[in-house]
Design a protein around this motif. Structure first.
Motif, PDB file in Angstrom:
ATOM      1  N   LYS A 110       0.817  -1.222   0.000  1.00 51.65           N
ATOM      2  CA  LYS A 110       0.000   0.000   0.000  1.00 51.65           C
ATOM      3  C   LYS A 110       0.850   1.271   0.000  1.00 51.65           C
ATOM      4  CE  LYS A 110      -4.068  -2.032   2.185  1.00 51.65           C
ATOM      5  NZ  LYS A 110      -3.649  -3.454   2.284  1.00 51.65           N
ATOM      6  N   LYS A 150      -2.911   1.341   8.802  1.00 56.51           N
ATOM      7  CA  LYS A 150      -3.083   0.020   8.190  1.00 56.51           C
ATOM      8  C   LYS A 150      -1.745  -0.708   8.021  1.00 56.51           C
ATOM      9  CE  LYS A 150      -5.178   1.685   4.352  1.00 56.51           C
ATOM     10  NZ  LYS A 150      -6.048   1.689   3.158  1.00 56.51           N
ATOM     11  N   ASN A 154      -0.681  -6.408   3.952  1.00 54.99           N
ATOM     12  CA  ASN A 154      -1.591  -7.500   4.313  1.00 54.99           C
ATOM     13  C   ASN A 154      -2.924  -7.282   3.601  1.00 54.99           C
ATOM     14  OD1 ASN A 154      -2.732  -9.765   5.673  1.00 54.99           O
ATOM     15  ND2 ASN A 154      -1.411  -9.374   7.409  1.00 54.99           N
ATOM     16  N   SER A 157      -8.326  -6.435   5.845  1.00 55.59           N
ATOM     17  CA  SER A 157      -8.348  -5.443   6.934  1.00 55.59           C
ATOM     18  C   SER A 157      -7.488  -5.844   8.134  1.00 55.59           C
ATOM     19  CB  SER A 157      -9.776  -5.173   7.429  1.00 55.59           C
ATOM     20  OG  SER A 157     -10.561  -4.663   6.410  1.00 55.59           O
ATOM     21  N   GLU A 188      -3.116   7.132   6.855  1.00 55.14           N
ATOM     22  CA  GLU A 188      -3.715   7.972   5.813  1.00 55.14           C
ATOM     23  C   GLU A 188      -4.990   8.651   6.273  1.00 55.14           C
ATOM     24  OE1 GLU A 188      -3.925   4.926   2.684  1.00 55.14           O
ATOM     25  OE2 GLU A 188      -6.089   4.860   2.912  1.00 55.14           O
ATOM     26  N   GLU A 189      -5.337   9.652   5.504  1.00 56.16           N
ATOM     27  CA  GLU A 189      -6.560  10.411   5.718  1.00 56.16           C
ATOM     28  C   GLU A 189      -7.751   9.454   5.685  1.00 56.16           C
ATOM     29  OE1 GLU A 189      -8.888  13.558   2.765  1.00 56.16           O
ATOM     30  OE2 GLU A 189      -6.915  12.776   2.256  1.00 56.16           O
ATOM     31  N   ILE A 191     -11.422   8.774   4.761  1.00 58.21           N
ATOM     32  CA  ILE A 191     -12.424   9.378   3.885  1.00 58.21           C
ATOM     33  C   ILE A 191     -13.779   8.710   4.098  1.00 58.21           C
ATOM     34  CG2 ILE A 191     -10.802  10.192   2.120  1.00 58.21           C
ATOM     35  CD1 ILE A 191     -11.514   7.648   0.520  1.00 58.21           C
ATOM     36  N   GLU A 195     -18.692   2.493  -0.308  1.00 58.95           N
ATOM     37  CA  GLU A 195     -17.508   1.782  -0.819  1.00 58.95           C
ATOM     38  C   GLU A 195     -17.878   0.767  -1.907  1.00 58.95           C
ATOM     39  OE1 GLU A 195     -14.802   0.583   2.234  1.00 58.95           O
ATOM     40  OE2 GLU A 195     -13.631  -0.642   0.856  1.00 58.95           O
ATOM     41  N   ASP A 263     -10.309  -1.250  -4.454  1.00 60.63           N
ATOM     42  CA  ASP A 263     -11.241  -0.849  -3.398  1.00 60.63           C
ATOM     43  C   ASP A 263     -11.370   0.652  -3.509  1.00 60.63           C
ATOM     44  OD1 ASP A 263     -11.650  -3.360  -2.402  1.00 60.63           O
ATOM     45  OD2 ASP A 263     -10.010  -3.241  -0.965  1.00 60.63           O
ATOM     46  N   GLU A 275      -6.831   0.833  -2.644  1.00 57.24           N
ATOM     47  CA  GLU A 275      -5.780  -0.142  -2.973  1.00 57.24           C
ATOM     48  C   GLU A 275      -6.147  -0.867  -4.261  1.00 57.24           C
ATOM     49  OE1 GLU A 275      -5.302  -3.678  -0.691  1.00 57.24           O
ATOM     50  OE2 GLU A 275      -7.437  -3.939  -0.357  1.00 57.24           O
TER      51      GLU A 275
HETATM   52  N1  LIG Z   1      -8.390   5.974   3.883  1.00 62.36           N
HETATM   53  C1  LIG Z   1      -9.479   5.306   4.258  1.00 62.36           C
HETATM   54  N2  LIG Z   1     -10.602   5.982   4.604  1.00 62.36           N
HETATM   55  C2  LIG Z   1     -11.721   5.298   4.997  1.00 62.36           C
HETATM   56  N3  LIG Z   1     -11.793   3.964   5.086  1.00 62.36           N
HETATM   57  C3  LIG Z   1     -10.700   3.251   4.752  1.00 62.36           C
HETATM   58  C4  LIG Z   1      -9.481   3.886   4.312  1.00 62.36           C
HETATM   59  N4  LIG Z   1      -8.575   2.927   4.065  1.00 62.36           N
HETATM   60  C5  LIG Z   1      -9.171   1.750   4.324  1.00 62.36           C
HETATM   61  N5  LIG Z   1     -10.448   1.934   4.740  1.00 62.36           N
HETATM   62  C6  LIG Z   1     -11.395   0.883   5.124  1.00 62.36           C
HETATM   63  O1  LIG Z   1     -10.669  -0.261   5.561  1.00 62.36           O
HETATM   64  C7  LIG Z   1     -10.879  -1.388   4.666  1.00 62.36           C
HETATM   65  C8  LIG Z   1      -9.582  -2.137   4.459  1.00 62.36           C
HETATM   66  O2  LIG Z   1      -8.612  -1.286   3.867  1.00 62.36           O
HETATM   67  P1  LIG Z   1      -7.843  -1.615   2.516  1.00 62.36           P
HETATM   68  O3  LIG Z   1      -6.978  -0.455   2.190  1.00 62.36           O
HETATM   69  O4  LIG Z   1      -8.819  -2.046   1.462  1.00 62.36           O
HETATM   70  O5  LIG Z   1      -6.927  -2.830   2.953  1.00 62.36           O
HETATM   71  P2  LIG Z   1      -7.099  -4.414   2.945  1.00 62.36           P
HETATM   72  O6  LIG Z   1      -8.399  -4.738   2.281  1.00 62.36           O
HETATM   73  O7  LIG Z   1      -5.931  -4.883   2.167  1.00 62.36           O
HETATM   74  O8  LIG Z   1      -7.031  -4.830   4.375  1.00 62.36           O
HETATM   75  C9  LIG Z   1     -11.411  -0.750   3.393  1.00 62.36           C
HETATM   76  O9  LIG Z   1     -12.178  -1.671   2.658  1.00 62.36           O
HETATM   77  C10 LIG Z   1     -12.215   0.425   3.931  1.00 62.36           C
HETATM   78  O10 LIG Z   1     -13.491   0.005   4.395  1.00 62.36           O
END
Ligand SMILES: Nc1ncnc2c1ncn2[C@@H]1O[C@H](COP(=O)(O)OP(=O)(O)O)[C@@H](O)[C@H]1O
Ligand SMILES: [Mg+2]
Length: 403
Positions: A110, A150, A154, A157, A188-189, A191, A195, A263, A275
């Motif tokens: 990421k 995060k 990985n 989540s 990160e910020e 948002i 989704e 995503d 991502e």
């Molecule tokens: N910057 C963000 N702002 C709001 N929600 C987020 C953000 N990054 C991740 N999320 C939430 O966390 C979940 C998992 O993050 P993600 O970046 O998709 O990583 P992974 O699926 O690989 O664990 C996302 O599907 C989303 O619901």
């Protein structure tokens, strides 16, 4: 047919989510080689050759592929789980269709993808890789609260948490680092918006849209997908914009071949990407809800091009317009004693699958990441509303006794 003449595909991972891919490969007349670190992996029943290898062991897979390419006529590799790097190691070792290793690594990290997207002005929440609290505090000065911390490499989540104050920072960074092979975290910020999971295939310089599903999350400050709805109910103008961002994001990462799964969150400023791994979706999306709702077969489309054949566009065009949902049931924490009513649920019209990955005597833990889910109901119906009504009926019939 003589097995030596048949083309073989290596499907990396043989867990429950890979069963559709293993069956499709078999239906395509391929010799199916499945790998998994678990000798009892449920998918091994559906393959011709079971190989005990960890899905993240890229070198081990490349070695296996080199040693068996002649004997088994290995012609393709496919990412069952989150293992684009392993697939790239195989395809590069054998000179098969695939993506370069640096692109696979970028799609699995990421921090590396964030760097590219910020450089290329792809709409994505601002963020950066950090190792120490001090570094995280410096980034927080730019992004403020809420923020999200995060794991860098990985999935599901794991190690990810929303934070609203500095008091939560240390724990969040520790959790994320522990879930990350890089030993770092990304902050990160945070948002807000609806989704989506967005699936595309890149082939011969063109991007082919496959599907967009709406994702519903719960269990904050963690992010557990409680259900997804396929296809998305967003208007077509918004879907078009989502695909434009996905295409630009995959170009920015250098994904010039095969699947790209984004995503995204539709914010007040339009879609922002979180991502993009270079594989198809998990979570029973490409495997069940897309085929059930639309008649598309994204897995087969990806396997065809992985074999070096042309993309068969009819496989991703769709033949019907139903709605399929995959919704979770979340029994409380404790020890599972019994599960009743699954057969009754399966008899309900529209209930396609009930997938349960725990057994009596197993422990049910707090739901802090998607890997802790263990019961999904897959429904197909004429509308989203009807699909959720059918899900409620199924949920009422399935009884978990927990002590
Ligand atoms: N910057 C963000 N702002 C709001 N929600 C987020 C953000 N990054 C991740 N999320 C939430 O966390 C979940 C998992 O993050 P993600 O970046 O998709 O990583 P992974 O699926 O690989 O664990 C996302 O599907 C989303 O619901
Ligand atoms: Mg994700």
């Amino acid at each position: 047919m003589n097995e030596a003449k048949k083309s073989a595909i290596i499907v990396v991972s043989a867990g429950i989510m890979q069963i559709p891919a293993l069956k499709i490969a078999k239906d395509m007349g391929l010799t199916v080689i499945a790998t998994d670190r678990n000798p009892d992996a449920v998918g091994f029943q559906y393959c011709d050759h079971a190989v005990i290898l960890d899905s993240k062991d890229a070198e081990g897979h490349a070695k296996f592929a080199r040693e068996n390419r002649e004997k088994l006529n290995v012609k393709a590799a496919f990412a069952g789980s989150d293992c684009a790097i392993t697939v790239s190691a195989i395809t590069n070792a054998l000179g098969l269709s695939g993506i370069p290793m640096d692109v696979a690594k970028r799609s699995n990290n990421k921090a590396l993808m964030k760097e590219r997207w910020i450089r290329d002005k792809i709409p994505t929440p601002y963020g950066a890789e950090v190792t120490t609290i001090k570094e995280a505090q410096a980034i927080l000065k730019h992004i403020g609260f809420p923020a999200i911390v995060k794991a860098v490499d990985n999935a599901a989540s794991r190690g990810s948490m929303k934070i609203d104050s500095e008091g939560q920072l240390q724990q969040a960074i520790e959790n994320a680092k522990a879930a990350s092979a890089t030993g770092t975290a990304i902050i990160e910020e945070y948002i807000v918006g609806n989704e989506q999971s967005v699936e595309s295939i890149v082939w011969q310089g063109c991007h082919y849209p496959v599907s967009i599903a709406d994702r519903i999350f719960g269990y904050h400050p963690y992010h557990i997908e409680t259900a997804h709805v396929d296809p998305s109910t967003l208007p077509s103008e918004q879907k078009k914009r989502i695909y434009e961002v996905a295409d630009a994001a995959s170009d920015s990462l250098g994904i010039d071949f095969g699947p790209a799964k984004a995503d995204m969150i539709w914010t007040a400023k339009g879609p922002m990407i979180l991502e993009m791994p270079a594989r198809l979706s998990g979570g029973f999306h490409s495997q069940y809800t897309t085929p059930l709702s639309s008649g598309k077969n994204p897995i087969r489309a990806v396997m065809e091009i992985a074999l070096g054949r042309d993309l068969d566009e009819t496989l991703i065009r769709g033949t019907q317009s139903l709605t399929s949902i995959c919704a979770g049931i979340f029994p409380p924490k404790g020890q599972l004693k019994s599960i009743l009513g699954v057969e009754d649920a399966l008899r309900i019209d529209g209930v396609e699958e009930v997938i349960i990955t725990k057994y009596p005597e197993d422990d049910i833990e707090d739901y802090i990441d998607n890997a802790r889910r263990f019961c999904w109901v897959i429904v197909v119906a004429s509308s989203k509303k009807r699909a959720f009504e059918i899900f409620e009926m199924a949920k009422n019939s399935i009884q978990f006794e927990v002590v």
